[in-house]
Design an enzyme around this catalytic site. Structure first.
Site, PDB file in Angstrom:
ATOM      1  N   LYS A  24       0.964  -1.122  -0.113  1.00  0.00           N
ATOM      2  CA  LYS A  24      -0.007  -0.092   0.017  1.00  0.00           C
ATOM      3  C   LYS A  24       0.913   1.374   0.136  1.00  0.00           C
ATOM      4  O   LYS A  24       0.631   2.055  -0.601  1.00  0.00           O
ATOM      5  CB  LYS A  24      -1.057  -0.153   1.347  1.00  0.00           C
ATOM      6  CG  LYS A  24      -1.722   1.240   1.351  1.00  0.00           C
ATOM      7  CD  LYS A  24      -2.995   1.017   2.271  1.00  0.00           C
ATOM      8  CE  LYS A  24      -2.723   0.811   3.678  1.00  0.00           C
ATOM      9  NZ  LYS A  24      -3.019   2.126   4.314  1.00  0.00           N
ATOM     10  N   SER A  25       1.894   1.209   0.996  1.00  0.00           N
ATOM     11  CA  SER A  25       2.847   2.505   0.930  1.00  0.00           C
ATOM     12  C   SER A  25       3.428   2.759  -0.371  1.00  0.00           C
ATOM     13  O   SER A  25       3.371   3.922  -0.641  1.00  0.00           O
ATOM     14  CB  SER A  25       3.801   2.363   1.970  1.00  0.00           C
ATOM     15  OG  SER A  25       3.173   2.271   3.515  1.00  0.00           O
ATOM     16  N   GLY A  97      -4.571   8.353   5.681  1.00  0.00           N
ATOM     17  CA  GLY A  97      -3.498   9.601   6.322  1.00  0.00           C
ATOM     18  C   GLY A  97      -2.293   9.352   5.287  1.00  0.00           C
ATOM     19  O   GLY A  97      -1.927  10.684   5.238  1.00  0.00           O
ATOM     20  N   GLN A 172       5.141   9.461   6.872  1.00  0.00           N
ATOM     21  CA  GLN A 172       4.324  10.462   6.291  1.00  0.00           C
ATOM     22  C   GLN A 172       4.678  11.565   6.419  1.00  0.00           C
ATOM     23  O   GLN A 172       4.568  12.520   5.330  1.00  0.00           O
ATOM     24  CB  GLN A 172       2.943  10.259   6.932  1.00  0.00           C
ATOM     25  CG  GLN A 172       2.428   8.849   6.577  1.00  0.00           C
ATOM     26  CD  GLN A 172       0.985   8.467   7.251  1.00  0.00           C
ATOM     27  OE1 GLN A 172       0.302   9.497   7.856  1.00  0.00           O
ATOM     28  NE2 GLN A 172       0.159   7.355   6.864  1.00  0.00           N
ATOM     29  N   ASP A 318       2.402  -0.789  11.861  1.00  0.00           N
ATOM     30  CA  ASP A 318       1.175  -1.267  11.298  1.00  0.00           C
ATOM     31  C   ASP A 318       0.798  -2.665  11.652  1.00  0.00           C
ATOM     32  O   ASP A 318      -0.363  -3.087  11.578  1.00  0.00           O
ATOM     33  CB  ASP A 318       1.033  -1.147   9.874  1.00  0.00           C
ATOM     34  CG  ASP A 318       0.938   0.345   9.177  1.00  0.00           C
ATOM     35  OD1 ASP A 318       0.710   1.232  10.199  1.00  0.00           O
ATOM     36  OD2 ASP A 318       1.336   0.674   8.136  1.00  0.00           O
ATOM     37  N   LYS A 345      -3.734   6.173  14.850  1.00  0.00           N
ATOM     38  CA  LYS A 345      -3.978   5.544  13.716  1.00  0.00           C
ATOM     39  C   LYS A 345      -5.260   5.396  13.127  1.00  0.00           C
ATOM     40  O   LYS A 345      -6.020   6.302  13.604  1.00  0.00           O
ATOM     41  CB  LYS A 345      -3.259   4.173  13.783  1.00  0.00           C
ATOM     42  CG  LYS A 345      -1.845   4.154  14.007  1.00  0.00           C
ATOM     43  CD  LYS A 345      -1.093   4.753  12.942  1.00  0.00           C
ATOM     44  CE  LYS A 345       0.451   4.650  12.944  1.00  0.00           C
ATOM     45  NZ  LYS A 345       1.223   5.329  12.155  1.00  0.00           N
ATOM     46  N   ARG A 349      -5.450   2.265  18.460  1.00  0.00           N
ATOM     47  CA  ARG A 349      -5.210   1.002  18.390  1.00  0.00           C
ATOM     48  C   ARG A 349      -4.946  -0.046  19.682  1.00  0.00           C
ATOM     49  O   ARG A 349      -4.949  -0.948  19.744  1.00  0.00           O
ATOM     50  CB  ARG A 349      -3.932   0.211  17.285  1.00  0.00           C
ATOM     51  CG  ARG A 349      -4.672   0.653  15.838  1.00  0.00           C
ATOM     52  CD  ARG A 349      -3.789   0.249  14.709  1.00  0.00           C
ATOM     53  NE  ARG A 349      -4.380   0.418  13.624  1.00  0.00           N
ATOM     54  CZ  ARG A 349      -3.721   0.524  12.325  1.00  0.00           C
ATOM     55  NH1 ARG A 349      -2.468   0.543  12.306  1.00  0.00           N
ATOM     56  NH2 ARG A 349      -4.491   0.651  11.282  1.00  0.00           N
TER      57      ARG A 349
END
Ligand code: S3P
Length: 433
Positions: A24-25, A97, A172, A318, A345, A349
């Site tokens: 994904k990243s 995000g 990020q 993650d 997150k 979490r």
């Protein structure tokens, strides 16, 4: 919360062969840089999840043409660093995000105004961490009073390079500033107190943009061009992690995970599980461009509790929801401290996982910056994802060792990162009703 749910019978299996979906990243970054490059790029292994489609949609609405060549292959017609057009309306980044924070850096360098927003969860997440350094570079960016999205960005009189030390370990934020740095006068340098994922630096180099990395500092000089290229995206270790843990905790299981990214800034989950006694063999190491990839062979293993080393937290940031499930199946106690970032997150979490673990009969306690989990036996029961994809998939994994059925409420967000989770999990032996 919506009315979607997973219902899982106990004692499923997790065995066989897995080719995880694209990372994904890396998918986000590939689309962003391909859009800003000169020429046409092809991206193989692109993850067609809601989060990455939100990034793709944002660039399409700014004039970038994208063609689908296969379900996981796209052709992106780059418009060049200065070629984006004003979008028609608000850029809606959904739950992502990563999309919102990194895109904000790019948009601060444009000659048009933009508004970035997301769903209820994203619009609660902290953005001062990007707005402060972007404003220090000269960006014209405003947040809500709560420090959250929607963000308003207006053209600035010009960005200046910055030397910035990240107060929180965040890839990020680092990526946001580096991409704003593409539009800045002079040099932008970002130092990180703790190493965090370096996909942006690697992806910039793949698009022939010079980046210097020394110790924990990354620097680039603004104003150069990105050159279109071919990208092959590794499988997502964060998605594979549910099945790696599923195999370890269920009896007589063996899983081969193929073509998965093992970038050291992401592979903390493997190291933590190995400290807990996991049998995970790393085979056939190779590279997809700048990114290291391997096949993993995982076998059922008796796990024991550990104190999770602080230096591995960012590299596994993650994977904690599913690591907590592993800890609940381990002999003895697992301690995590120094991980307050988990509260910011897609859900808090620490809170959502502890609540669900307790519902399923596990002794788990919240700490301000972590958890204490005592290994035990999962009962059945109904737990809530808190609107968080990774929490939902972590509790689905717990069903493999539960004594009764588990229902996970609010599972639609799984599509943000892993649209085919139920299909692949069923193939490996999870018992969805
Ligand atoms: C990501 C960085 C991490 C991670 C997120 C994806 C990225 O966030 O939790 O899921 O792609 O850069 P932070 O950098 O804010 O820790």
């Amino acid at each position: 919360m919506d009315n979607t749910c997973f219902q899982l019978l106990p004692q499923g299996r997790c065995t066989g062969d897995l080719v995880p979906p694209g990372d994904k990243s890396i998918s986000h970054r590939a689309v962003m840089l391909a859009s800003l490059a000169e020429g046409t790029s092809e991206i193989q292994g692109f993850l067609p999840s809601e989060d990455c489609l939100a990034t793709l949609g944002a660039f399409r609405s700014m004039g970038v043409q994208v063609h689908w060549l296969a379900p996981d292959r796209i052709r992106v017609h780059g418009v060049g660093r200065l070629g984006l057009k004003a979008p028609d309306g608000v850029l809606d980044l959904g739950n992502s995000g990563t999309a919102l924070r990194i895109l904000a850096g790019i948009l601060c360098g444009q000659t048009f105004a933009s508004t970035l927003s997301g769903d209820a969860s994203l619009n609660r997440r902290p953005m001062k961490r990007i707005a402060d350094p972007l404003q220090a570079m000269g960006a014209n960016i405003t947040l809500q009073e709560t420090g959250t999205p929607p963000l308003e960005i207006r053209p600035s009189t010009g960005l200046q390079g910055i030397e910035y030390v990240l107060p929180v370990a965040s890839a990020q934020v680092k990526s946001c500033l580096l991409l704003a740095g593409l539009y800045a006068q002079g040099r932008t340098c970002v130092s990180e107190p703790v190493r965090c994922r370096d996909h942006t630096e690697k992806m910039l180099r793949t698009f022939s943009y010079p980046v210097e990395t020394q110790d924990r500092q990354v620097c680039l000089v603004g104003g150069r061009s990105l050159v279109a290229t071919e990208i092959n995206i590794p499988g997502d270790l964060s998605s594979a992690a549910f099945f790696i843990v599923g195999t370890l905790i269920s009896s007589s299981s063996r899983l081969t995970v193929r073509n998965v990214g093992i970038n050291p800034t992401r592979s903390g989950v493997i190291e933590i599980l190995q400290l807990m006694g996991a049998r995970i063999d790393i085979r056939n190491k190779r590279n997809y461009g700048e990114e290291p990839v391997a096949d993993l062979v995982v076998s059922s293993s008796p796990l024991h509790g550990v104190d999770i080393p602080r230096e591995l937290i960012a590299d596994a940031i993650d994977e904690f929801p599913v690591l907590f499930v592993a800890a609940a199946c381990a002999k003895g106690t697992t301690q995590l401290s120094g991980a307050e970032e988990l509260r910011s997150k897609e859900s808090d979490r620490i809170r959502t996982m502890v609540a669900g673990l307790q519902t399923l009969g596990i002794q788990a306690q919240e700490k301000p910056d972590g958890v204490t989990i005592k290994g035990g036996e999962f009962t059945g029961g109904t737990v809530h994802s808190g609107g968080d994809h990774r929490v939902a998939m972590a509790f689905a994994t717990a069903s493999l060792v539960a004594s009764d059925a588990i229902t996970v409420m609010d599972t639609a967000p799984v599509a943000t990162s892993f649209p085919n989770f139920v299909g692949l999990a069923t193939e490996l032996g999870f018992l969805f009703e």
